[in-house]
Enzyme design. Structure first.
Site, short mmCIF file in Angstrom:
data_model
loop_
_atom_site.label_atom_id
_atom_site.label_comp_id
_atom_site.label_asym_id
_atom_site.label_seq_id
_atom_site.Cartn_x
_atom_site.Cartn_y
_atom_site.Cartn_z
N GLU A 229 -39.25 30.83 -9.61
CA GLU A 229 -39.43 32.53 -9.81
C GLU A 229 -39.59 34.01 -9.05
OE1 GLU A 229 -42.51 33.24 -12.72
OE2 GLU A 229 -41.91 35.03 -13.56
N CYS B 114 -40.50 30.53 -16.02
CA CYS B 114 -41.92 30.61 -16.18
C CYS B 114 -42.74 30.94 -17.29
CB CYS B 114 -43.02 32.18 -15.13
SG CYS B 114 -43.69 31.29 -14.86
N ASN C 111 -44.51 31.21 -11.26
CA ASN C 111 -45.99 31.38 -10.43
C ASN C 111 -46.25 31.18 -11.66
OD1 ASN C 111 -45.33 32.83 -7.95
ND2 ASN C 111 -43.89 33.47 -9.03
N LYS D 228 -35.47 37.53 -17.78
CA LYS D 228 -36.87 36.79 -18.36
C LYS D 228 -37.13 37.46 -19.36
CE LYS D 228 -40.98 35.33 -17.29
NZ LYS D 228 -42.71 35.69 -16.27
N ASN E 219 -37.40 40.79 -14.16
CA ASN E 219 -37.19 39.67 -13.15
C ASN E 219 -36.06 38.45 -13.65
OD1 ASN E 219 -38.67 36.79 -12.80
ND2 ASN E 219 -40.30 37.39 -13.70
N GLU F 156 -46.99 42.12 -15.93
CA GLU F 156 -45.65 41.40 -15.63
C GLU F 156 -44.86 42.65 -16.66
OE1 GLU F 156 -43.23 37.52 -15.86
OE2 GLU F 156 -45.60 36.72 -15.31
N1 CDT Z 1 -45.26 34.26 -14.41
C1 CDT Z 1 -45.65 33.27 -15.75
O1 CDT Z 1 -44.67 34.18 -16.16
N2 CDT Z 1 -47.02 33.27 -15.68
C2 CDT Z 1 -47.29 32.68 -17.00
C3 CDT Z 1 -48.43 32.97 -16.41
C4 CDT Z 1 -49.81 33.87 -18.15
S1 CDT Z 1 -50.80 34.07 -18.05
C5 CDT Z 1 -51.04 35.46 -18.13
C6 CDT Z 1 -46.66 31.78 -17.26
O2 CDT Z 1 -46.62 31.30 -18.34
O3 CDT Z 1 -47.12 30.61 -16.53
#
Ligand code: CDT
Length: 311
Positions: free
Chosen positions: A46, A168, A193, A123, A106, A142
């Site tokens: 991502e 993600c 990420n 996303k 995204n 985000e």
């Molecule tokens: N990039 C991304 O979507 N990361 C989220 C972190 C969530 S914590 C606010 C994930 O689900 O891995």
């Protein structure tokens, strides 16, 4: 047998000041490895052209815009597309998209082996928050920088298989896999990420974060009889640690390849798309076994409504 040799191209950290040119050079090095190892497709993380910028609170539009791509390929990413086309390797990767109308998403794309974009996904499940949150040990903005995706969860015919993508946080939501499963998806590619610690609960450490990630993807693979490829951007970015744990998971929900490092690392596995057929025609033969008359709340409501609430 319909084998696709998949390269899951985990990437190590990208620092705030690392130019796209340097990142693209790293991506091309992974692509060259993938080509040498016979890969048909390479899957990157991502937002893989920059650091995970949603951890930074920004108000200035110009400062925000520098993280976004106005065209794909653009001048900095064109060499990646040229390299992929020259080696005949399809690819999927994520980036921050700024549309001509000024909308921000995204986004992830998938190409064919000639470097043509055949699919785009934006996303849907944006985690985090939109305003600075002093209660958190770090920010995850985000919801500030992106709109929820407007393309649904499409599936495309590519490399003689049905392919889909998510990004993600989407991987934690069973609806995502099922909507693609209902289109016969055989390969789901996703990048992530994921911070190694929970900004709202410091007790939730790396081991549990890795477990939740793998649990979600393995369940999605098994319950939809599809291959799932999950690819991390990992390591210490700007003093913030992202977990690794990239995996290739078969349609039985079994992990067949797992990253061992937190750096740029290529996992390679020959994935037979016909291995999806058994699950899709037996226990998860949706047409025979699903009971949609009982699934109404899944699309009719978001939050929990207890039966005694009177709602
Ligand atoms: N990039 C991304 O979507 N990361 C989220 C972190 C969530 S914590 C606010 C994930 O689900 O891995």
């Amino acid at each position: 047998m319909r084998q696709i040799v998949i390269g899951a191209a985990q990437m190590g950290p990208i620092q705030k000041d690392e130019p796209r040119k340097a990142v693209v050079a790293r991506m091309i090095a992974l692509l060259e490895q993938a080509a040498a190892r016979g890969c048909d497709v390479i899957v990157y993380p991502e937002l893989c052209l920059t650091t995970f910028f949603p951890r930074h609170f920004m108000e200035d539009a110009a400062e925000i815009d520098r993280w976004f791509e106005r065209e794909m390929p653009g001048p900095e990413t064109a060499p990646l597309f040229e390299a992929a086309r020259a080696r005949g390797v399809a690819m999927s990767f994520g980036y921050a998209e700024l549309t001509p109308e000024g909308r921000r998403f995204n986004t992830a794309i998938v190409t064919d082996k000639a470097g043509r974009i055949v699919g785009k996904y934006r996303k849907v499940h944006l985690p985090g928050h939109a305003e600075y949150d002093p209660e958190r040990s770090f920010q995850h903005l985000e919801k500030r920088y992106f709109e929820p995706g407007d393309l649904g969860f499409p599936v495309w015919r590519n490399l003689d298989a049905w392919m889909g993508m998510c990004i993600c946080n989407d991987r934690r939501w069973p609806e995502v896999y099922r909507v693609m499963g209902l289109q016969g998806v055989e390969l789901i590619m996703l990048g992530y990420n994921t911070p190694s610690v929970n900004s709202q609960d410091g007790r939730e450490g790396l081991e549990r974060r890795l477990y939740h990630s793998e649990l979600s993807m393995a369940a999605g693979a098994y319950q939809n009889a599809a291959w799932v490829v999950g690819v991390a951007k990992a390591g210490d970015e700007d003093g913030h640690h992202l977990m690794a744990g990239s995996v290739i998971i078969d349609p039985d929900g079994i992990v067949v390849a797992r990253a061992e490092t937190e750096g740029d690392e290529l996992l390679v596995h020959g994935c037979d798309m016909d291995a999806c057929n058994f699950g899709k025609s037996t226990i998860f033969d949706f047409a025979r076994h699903r009971r949609v008359e009982h699934y109404g709340p899944i699309t009719a409501q978001t939050g929990v409504i207890h039966p005694d609430s009177g709602a």
